[in-house]
Design an enzyme around this catalytic site. Structure first.
Site, PDB file in Angstrom:
ATOM      1  N   GLU A  93       3.054  -2.632   3.643  1.00 58.59           N
ATOM      2  CA  GLU A  93       2.171  -1.745   2.879  1.00 58.59           C
ATOM      3  C   GLU A  93       2.634  -0.305   3.063  1.00 58.59           C
ATOM      4  O   GLU A  93       3.512  -0.014   3.868  1.00 58.59           O
ATOM      5  CB  GLU A  93       0.715  -1.885   3.352  1.00 58.59           C
ATOM      6  CG  GLU A  93      -0.183  -2.708   2.422  1.00 58.59           C
ATOM      7  CD  GLU A  93      -0.551  -1.950   1.150  1.00 58.59           C
ATOM      8  OE1 GLU A  93       0.010  -0.876   0.890  1.00 58.59           O
ATOM      9  OE2 GLU A  93      -1.421  -2.443   0.399  1.00 58.59           O
TER      10      GLU A  93
ATOM     11  N   ASN B  21      -8.347   3.366   4.689  1.00 59.05           N
ATOM     12  CA  ASN B  21      -7.228   2.630   4.096  1.00 59.05           C
ATOM     13  C   ASN B  21      -6.006   3.519   3.871  1.00 59.05           C
ATOM     14  O   ASN B  21      -5.131   3.602   4.705  1.00 59.05           O
ATOM     15  CB  ASN B  21      -7.698   1.985   2.782  1.00 59.05           C
ATOM     16  CG  ASN B  21      -6.680   1.062   2.163  1.00 59.05           C
ATOM     17  OD1 ASN B  21      -5.760   0.611   2.828  1.00 59.05           O
ATOM     18  ND2 ASN B  21      -6.820   0.787   0.878  1.00 59.05           N
TER      19      ASN B  21
ATOM     20  N   ASP C  76      -3.158  -1.521  -6.805  1.00 59.77           N
ATOM     21  CA  ASP C  76      -3.127  -1.360  -5.351  1.00 59.77           C
ATOM     22  C   ASP C  76      -2.378  -0.059  -5.067  1.00 59.77           C
ATOM     23  O   ASP C  76      -2.818   1.011  -5.460  1.00 59.77           O
ATOM     24  CB  ASP C  76      -2.470  -2.582  -4.705  1.00 59.77           C
ATOM     25  CG  ASP C  76      -2.855  -2.751  -3.241  1.00 59.77           C
ATOM     26  OD1 ASP C  76      -2.878  -1.751  -2.516  1.00 59.77           O
ATOM     27  OD2 ASP C  76      -3.101  -3.890  -2.819  1.00 59.77           O
TER      28      ASP C  76
ATOM     29  N   ASN D 203      -7.830   2.341  -3.240  1.00 60.09           N
ATOM     30  CA  ASN D 203      -6.526   1.890  -2.767  1.00 60.09           C
ATOM     31  C   ASN D 203      -5.519   3.029  -2.876  1.00 60.09           C
ATOM     32  O   ASN D 203      -5.798   4.128  -2.409  1.00 60.09           O
ATOM     33  CB  ASN D 203      -6.094   0.618  -3.511  1.00 60.09           C
ATOM     34  CG  ASN D 203      -5.855  -0.545  -2.559  1.00 60.09           C
ATOM     35  OD1 ASN D 203      -5.150  -0.411  -1.567  1.00 60.09           O
ATOM     36  ND2 ASN D 203      -6.460  -1.684  -2.845  1.00 60.09           N
TER      37      ASN D 203
END
Length: 281
Positions: free
Chosen positions: A22, A106, A192, A145
């Site tokens: 990620e 996040n 995302d 996101n």
């Protein structure tokens, strides 16, 4: 949606065997990313040679970006902290986000003034100023996101995964966000991680639809790259800024995250993009 799309480019695998990748970032000639499953921050060059840069204690999610002076910031999502790696390698607390929310954090993007925008919690965005103070600047984000800041530094774009849209805010002089609007309605798209190119188009990774998509403001689809597994994030980089790096993993839901990480189905694939990187990250 546009019916005039560029043809799918050739897709090549750069790295295999990632536990769960990620937060890709192009930095100092390499792609850096957070391997959530391995609790590592890794850098890989365009030939596929990878190096573990930091062994962390962080559980997923965690994400990275850099201050203008080159110091690395890491979001410790579960701890609701932003950590900072100093020039000597030591890691200290940059900001405590618990005053805004203790429900976890996040993604991060840092602007040219050294302000860090962090999202998560109950659908919020916080700004962390260079002195480490944090305050909420947006709410009611439908599963926040990826985030990116336009080349002129005036607009922040955020992926609302559950809202199936990209949303834009003006960045005010004091770092506050205003003039919220839908930048692109994505139809069945589930955005995302995102990045911006020099044509002011946005690339977004899409996990359930196993693709990476390029859209312009308003929602016209310019290009779709189909993958064999979920695309969690993307980043433009390379010598000319026109290599699109896509971080992909075979995903079976958060309840199976540990199993997915142990199987190491994550990989980074690359393709040639029509426009170079722009903005931040």
């Amino acid at each position: 949606m546009s019916s005039q799309q560029a043809l799918q480019p050739e897709v090549q695998t750069l790295v295999n065997g990632i536990a769960m990748g990620e937060s890709p970032r192009w930095h100092q000639g390499r792609l850096w990313f957070a391997d959530w499953g391995a609790q590592q921050i890794v850098a890989v060059d365009v030939s596929g040679r990878s190096e573990v840069m930091i062994e962390t204690h962080l559980d997923l999610p965690f994400s990275i970006d850099w201050l203008p002076d080159g110091r690395l910031l890491m979001v410790a999502g579960r701890e609701s902290l932003v950590l900072r790696q100093e020039a000597d390698g030591t890691v200290v607390t940059h900001a405590d986000l618990r005053s805004v929310s203790e429900l976890g954090w996040n993604e991060i993007v840092v602007d040219r003034h050294g302000r860090a925008y962090v999202n998560g919690g109950p659908g919020v965005i916080a700004v962390v100023t260079p002195d480490g103070s944090a305050r909420q600047v947006a709410d009611n984000i439908a599963f926040p996101n990826g985030m990116a800041i336009t080349q002129d530094g005036r607009t922040l774009i955020i992926a609302e995964s559950h809202g199936r849209r990209l949303t834009a805010f003006d960045i005010d002089a004091d770092g506050s966000l205003s003039h919220r609007r839908v930048w692109a309605d994505l139809g069945n798209g589930c955005p995302d991680g995102i990045c911006i190119d020099a044509d002011n188009a946005v690339w977004y990774g899409d996990v359930p639809n196993k693709r990476c998509v390029r859209v312009r403001e308003g929602g016209d689809v310019l290009q779709t790259i189909t993958l064999d597994r979920g695309c969690f994030a993307c980043m433009l980089g390379g010598a000319e800024g026109k290599t699109l790096f896509m971080v992909a993993t075979e995903w079976r839901g958060m309840e199976n995250a540990s199993a997915v990480a142990s199987e190491r189905t994550g990989k980074i694939v690359i393709a040639e993009a029509p426009a170079a990187a722009a903005g931040r990250p």
